[in-house]
Design an enzyme around this catalytic site. Structure first.
Site, PDB file in Angstrom:
ATOM      1  N   PRO A  90     -16.510   2.365  13.655  1.00 10.32           N
ATOM      2  CA  PRO A  90     -17.137   1.743  12.482  1.00 10.32           C
ATOM      3  C   PRO A  90     -18.625   2.094  12.353  1.00 10.32           C
ATOM      4  CG  PRO A  90     -15.888   0.116  13.751  1.00 10.32           C
ATOM      5  CD  PRO A  90     -15.960   1.360  14.583  1.00 10.32           C
ATOM      6  N   ARG A 155      -5.912  19.838   3.958  1.00  9.40           N
ATOM      7  CA  ARG A 155      -5.812  20.309   2.577  1.00  9.40           C
ATOM      8  C   ARG A 155      -6.717  21.506   2.307  1.00  9.40           C
ATOM      9  NH1 ARG A 155      -7.131  17.880  -1.329  1.00  9.40           N
ATOM     10  NH2 ARG A 155      -5.457  18.292  -2.781  1.00  9.40           N
ATOM     11  N   ASP A 170      -9.914  19.808  -7.570  1.00 13.21           N
ATOM     12  CA  ASP A 170      -9.814  18.396  -7.235  1.00 13.21           C
ATOM     13  C   ASP A 170     -11.020  17.573  -7.629  1.00 13.21           C
ATOM     14  OD1 ASP A 170      -7.663  17.131  -6.229  1.00 13.21           O
ATOM     15  OD2 ASP A 170      -7.829  18.089  -4.267  1.00 13.21           O
TER      16      ASP A 170
HETATM   17  C1  9D3 Z   1     -17.517  -6.788  16.424  1.00 13.83           C
HETATM   18  C2  9D3 Z   1     -18.011  -5.563  15.795  1.00 13.83           C
HETATM   19  N1  9D3 Z   1     -16.961  -4.652  15.311  1.00 13.83           N
HETATM   20  C3  9D3 Z   1     -17.609  -3.468  14.740  1.00 13.83           C
HETATM   21  C4  9D3 Z   1     -17.765  -3.549  13.265  1.00 13.83           C
HETATM   22  C5  9D3 Z   1     -16.091  -4.269  16.423  1.00 13.83           C
HETATM   23  C6  9D3 Z   1     -14.994  -3.332  16.076  1.00 13.83           C
HETATM   24  C7  9D3 Z   1     -14.168  -3.576  15.006  1.00 13.83           C
HETATM   25  C8  9D3 Z   1     -13.119  -2.703  14.716  1.00 13.83           C
HETATM   26  C9  9D3 Z   1     -14.780  -2.218  16.862  1.00 13.83           C
HETATM   27  C10 9D3 Z   1     -13.736  -1.369  16.590  1.00 13.83           C
HETATM   28  C11 9D3 Z   1     -12.901  -1.618  15.524  1.00 13.83           C
HETATM   29  C12 9D3 Z   1     -11.771  -0.716  15.242  1.00 13.83           C
HETATM   30  N2  9D3 Z   1     -12.090   0.241  14.157  1.00 13.83           N
HETATM   31  C13 9D3 Z   1     -12.188   1.527  14.393  1.00 13.83           C
HETATM   32  O1  9D3 Z   1     -12.019   1.945  15.523  1.00 13.83           O
HETATM   33  C14 9D3 Z   1     -12.550   2.425  13.322  1.00 13.83           C
HETATM   34  C15 9D3 Z   1     -12.888   2.188  11.943  1.00 13.83           C
HETATM   35  C16 9D3 Z   1     -12.986   0.988  11.169  1.00 13.83           C
HETATM   36  O2  9D3 Z   1     -12.750  -0.146  11.625  1.00 13.83           O
HETATM   37  N3  9D3 Z   1     -13.353   1.102   9.853  1.00 13.83           N
HETATM   38  C17 9D3 Z   1     -13.600   2.302   9.258  1.00 13.83           C
HETATM   39  N4  9D3 Z   1     -13.532   3.443   9.939  1.00 13.83           N
HETATM   40  C18 9D3 Z   1     -13.178   3.373  11.262  1.00 13.83           C
HETATM   41  S1  9D3 Z   1     -13.061   4.689  12.273  1.00 13.83           S
HETATM   42  C19 9D3 Z   1     -12.620   3.776  13.578  1.00 13.83           C
END
Ligand code: 9D3
Length: 251
Positions: A90, A155, A170
């Protein structure tokens, strides 16, 4: 041939990659995708991939050693490549059309899927070359993002999408949204196909579609209309077209 290796604790969750357009790419031999189970790179009896956080707090943190061991195994399996190593998270750079295009130019990608509250920082510092998020919403892990990345990157590989011109044409390639599409019948539930599309006047169709793309982009995604997506003719067309009013479901 483009190669993508994906490291995950849920290898079965990546089954989508065995279907649709990606299966065709793999069958044609233009894309190789290999999914690795992170637990296969643990050394303890319980195949533990996570542990409690130093400093305390709730949740678990993914251990670094299995990720390093997995990447070493992938490097041994593909010794003549210089892979980009993408950590899904994230906190990453936002994944866009431009990022997908850049990654498609690399011969080899390794995607590391995160889970739990996070990944030990040493994976980021000592292993990853890139860190990518697919958008501002919270998912439960990096598996869906990994499939999104592979789909969008694939793609761009020639031979994956049937017609290379459809990739070029696209939305996002030129920063505009798509125009409306119609097929038979010419009238359906009181909704008529615009006359211009039935006219046989190809130049008029081209102009209508371009005006529709500008109109839609202005109404829905004005953030996409920057100085370099708009030509002089576009500005003139924009002055003339009605803003879009009919949303999905309206008449
Ligand atoms: C408590 C803080 N969180 C971070 C915003 C912890 C957290 C939440 C969700 C840590 C990892 C995750 C799992 N998400 C992913 O691994 C992830 C992700 C996403 O949640 N949203 C958008 N892109 C991605 S890429 C990997």
């Amino acid at each position: 041939m483009q190669r993508v290796d994906i490291v995950t604790i849920f290898p079965e969750a990546l089954a989508y990659l065995d279907h649709s357009i990606l299966k065709r790419a793999r069958d044609r031999g233009v894309l190789q995708v290999v999914v690795w189970d992170l637990r296969d790179f643990t050394t303890d009896r319980h195949r533990q991939v996570d542990d409690t956080p130093y400093g305390g707090g709730a949740g678990m943190v993914m251990k670094p050693e299995p990720f390093f061991a997995a990447v070493e195994a992938i490097r041994a399996a593909a010794p003549y490549t210089t892979p980009r190593i993408i950590l899904t998270s994230p906190q990453g750079e936002r994944f866009t059309h431009a990022v997908a295009q850049k990654l498609a130019a690399q011969g080899h990608l390794i995607i590391l899927c995160g889970h739990y509250e996070g990944i030990d920082e040493r994976v980021r510092r000592g292993l990853a070359t890139d860190e990518i998020s697919i958008g501002d919403y919270v998912l439960t892990g990096g598996e869906l993002p990994a499939m999104v990345i592979v789909d969008a990157v694939a793609r761009f590989i020639s031979g994956v999408v049937g017609d290379a011109t459809s990739v070029e044409a696209d939305s996002f390639a030129d920063g505009l949204l798509d125009h409306p599409h119609y097929t038979r019948p010419p009238e359906f539930r009181a909704m008529k196909v615009p006359d211009v599309l039935l006219s046989g006047n190809h130049e008029a169709v081209r102009r209508w579609r371009h005006a529709q793309r500008l109109r839609r982009t202005l109404a829905r995604r004005p953030d996409l209309l920057t100085a370099d997506t708009l030509g002089e003719e576009d500005r003139r067309v924009l002055d003339e077209v009605e803003p879009e009013r009919e949303g999905p479901g309206s008449i």
